[in-house]
Scaffold this active site. Sequence first.
Site, PDB file in Angstrom:
ATOM      1  N   GLU A  48       9.674   1.299  10.757  1.00 50.42           N
ATOM      2  CA  GLU A  48      10.715   2.295  10.441  1.00 50.42           C
ATOM      3  C   GLU A  48      10.037   3.647  10.555  1.00 50.42           C
ATOM      4  O   GLU A  48       9.220   4.002   9.701  1.00 50.42           O
ATOM      5  CB  GLU A  48      11.228   2.092   9.007  1.00 50.42           C
ATOM      6  CG  GLU A  48      11.885   0.760   8.745  1.00 50.42           C
ATOM      7  CD  GLU A  48      13.236   0.609   9.411  1.00 50.42           C
ATOM      8  OE1 GLU A  48      13.751   1.603   9.966  1.00 50.42           O
ATOM      9  OE2 GLU A  48      13.758  -0.513   9.398  1.00 50.42           O
TER      10      GLU A  48
ATOM     11  N   GLU B 143      10.132  16.218  14.708  1.00 48.67           N
ATOM     12  CA  GLU B 143      10.581  16.011  13.338  1.00 48.67           C
ATOM     13  C   GLU B 143       9.909  17.056  12.444  1.00 48.67           C
ATOM     14  O   GLU B 143       8.687  17.069  12.332  1.00 48.67           O
ATOM     15  CB  GLU B 143      10.170  14.598  12.886  1.00 48.67           C
ATOM     16  CG  GLU B 143      10.710  14.232  11.532  1.00 48.67           C
ATOM     17  CD  GLU B 143      10.333  12.815  11.135  1.00 48.67           C
ATOM     18  OE1 GLU B 143       9.169  12.419  11.357  1.00 48.67           O
ATOM     19  OE2 GLU B 143      11.201  12.113  10.590  1.00 48.67           O
TER      20      GLU B 143
ATOM     21  N   LYS C  72       0.842  -1.203   0.000  1.00 48.71           N
ATOM     22  CA  LYS C  72       0.000   0.000   0.000  1.00 48.71           C
ATOM     23  C   LYS C  72       0.877   1.254   0.000  1.00 48.71           C
ATOM     24  O   LYS C  72       1.487   1.613   1.005  1.00 48.71           O
ATOM     25  CB  LYS C  72      -0.916   0.039   1.233  1.00 48.71           C
ATOM     26  CG  LYS C  72      -2.026   1.087   1.033  1.00 48.71           C
ATOM     27  CD  LYS C  72      -2.526   1.706   2.294  1.00 48.71           C
ATOM     28  CE  LYS C  72      -1.758   2.902   2.756  1.00 48.71           C
ATOM     29  NZ  LYS C  72      -1.774   4.080   1.860  1.00 48.71           N
TER      30      LYS C  72
ATOM     31  N   CYS D  43      13.690  10.717   6.712  1.00 48.50           N
ATOM     32  CA  CYS D  43      13.702  10.253   8.108  1.00 48.50           C
ATOM     33  C   CYS D  43      15.096  10.349   8.702  1.00 48.50           C
ATOM     34  O   CYS D  43      15.253  10.446   9.904  1.00 48.50           O
ATOM     35  CB  CYS D  43      13.188   8.828   8.182  1.00 48.50           C
ATOM     36  SG  CYS D  43      14.076   7.733   7.083  1.00 48.50           S
TER      37      CYS D  43
END
Length: 450
Positions: free
Chosen positions: A228, A352, A153, A262
């Site tokens: 992750e 982040e 997906k 990331c």
Amino acid sequence: MSLTVVNPATEEPIAELEQAGVEEADDAVARAKAAYPAWRAVSPADRARLLRRVATLVEENGEELARIESQNVGKPISGARGEIGMVAQVFHFYAGAVDKHGGETIPVAGGVAATFREPLGVVGLIVPWNFPANIASWKLGPALACGNTVVLKPAELTPLSAVRLGELCLEAGIPEGVVNVVVGKGSVVGQRLIEHPDVAKIAFTGSTEVGRIVMQGAAGTIKRVTLELGGKSANVVFEDADLEKAAAAAPYAVFDNAGQDCCARSRVLVQRSVYDRFLDLLVDATRGVQVGDPLDDATEMGPLVSAAHRETVASFVEGEPAFRGDIPDGPGYWYPCTLVEATNDDRVAREEVFGPVAAVIPFEDEADAIRLSNDTPYGLSGSIWTRNGARALRVARATDAGVLSVNANTSVRVQTPFGGFKQSGFGRELGLHALEGYSEVKSVFISTEG
Ligand code: NAD
């Protein structure tokens, strides 16, 4: 319901796709389940040959895939070419790994004990929008090598390269039903995969927030998960580093992929004794980042992925930054390269940002650098710049993060394990380590008595 896919550099629609719902997700799982027994039984040599064929097709269609990725994500074409090159390498690597992932024999009394690596069954692969084809391949390669079938997906914003990869898998001769690509909403299709009783594992890459949803949802069926997740990595510059080299590299550690990475080293920790000098060098280097049309070979940074994401990124910058770069006029979700002087307690240093914003933070000595570097809920990657080899190793060992580099920015290699500590997730992708996440260890005892 259809999904309009937009080019973030032009704000123009580039594709219209049918969006799947729960029913289509269930159909895909059923197809993957039906295809599993035959795929698992394919000989290792044949499975390797098919994966190698996918790698070759990715190479042959590399320019098309790179353009899809560039136009869908807004990423510079040069970077997109590199990422698609890595997709091919990943399939080559796991083609080579198929027949090398064996078990062991263990000395026991009364017979022989052996271990086998068995596939899990149907695996759900849920991937984000920042490196769509690349991250899909990190999961497809080892999952297929181990004999699993998959439902992939892609993120709603960037489904195009995943759809094309699915077509290439079929063209390579991977049997129907082994690789299924389902385009749909995370909260609908993703959620269904997480809860589906016939899905044995979810391999997820995305935000820590959705990672929590994956863990909770997987509890119902004791699904395996690998996660992750996000990062807030540090680029640690000691006074004994080659400052020119560190400053020249630092912008690319955070502004690469417009900071939507990331592994972005979005905290630049600089020893106080060289702080002013390094900041000047960093400003100069950042001024040199080429921002513009992603399809231009010279471009180093494109726009952000969406208007909504740009608003989030902008919310992190308060007051006058130490540096703000230029952005093109006209359409596109542009955001300038931005350097902010901060402390490690400021929001820009704790959360982040996922955009081209770096927080520059001073530290006193080695112990302080380690303390600040680890003072974050995340633990994905990081860099250490020093000419002192012993210090480099000391700091690398003391840093709570999964992927570190010394006098370099890179985190990702096909051959080496990649993944996080703490709230950056668990499980490892890439390298031979990834195979652990797509197989179960089975122990078989054969009696030699009587
Ligand atoms: P996201 O978490 O919003 O979405 C990731 C995927 O999860 C998408 O496919 C989305 O549709 C799906 N999803 C969303 N809600 C869901 C739900 N309720 N159930 C199931 N699936 C759901 O992340 P994003 O915005 O696409 O990507 C950015 C994030 O990904 C950042 O936090 C970044 O750090 C992280 N990321 C991590 C890595 C890594 O390897 N550690 C790599 C790239 C990106």
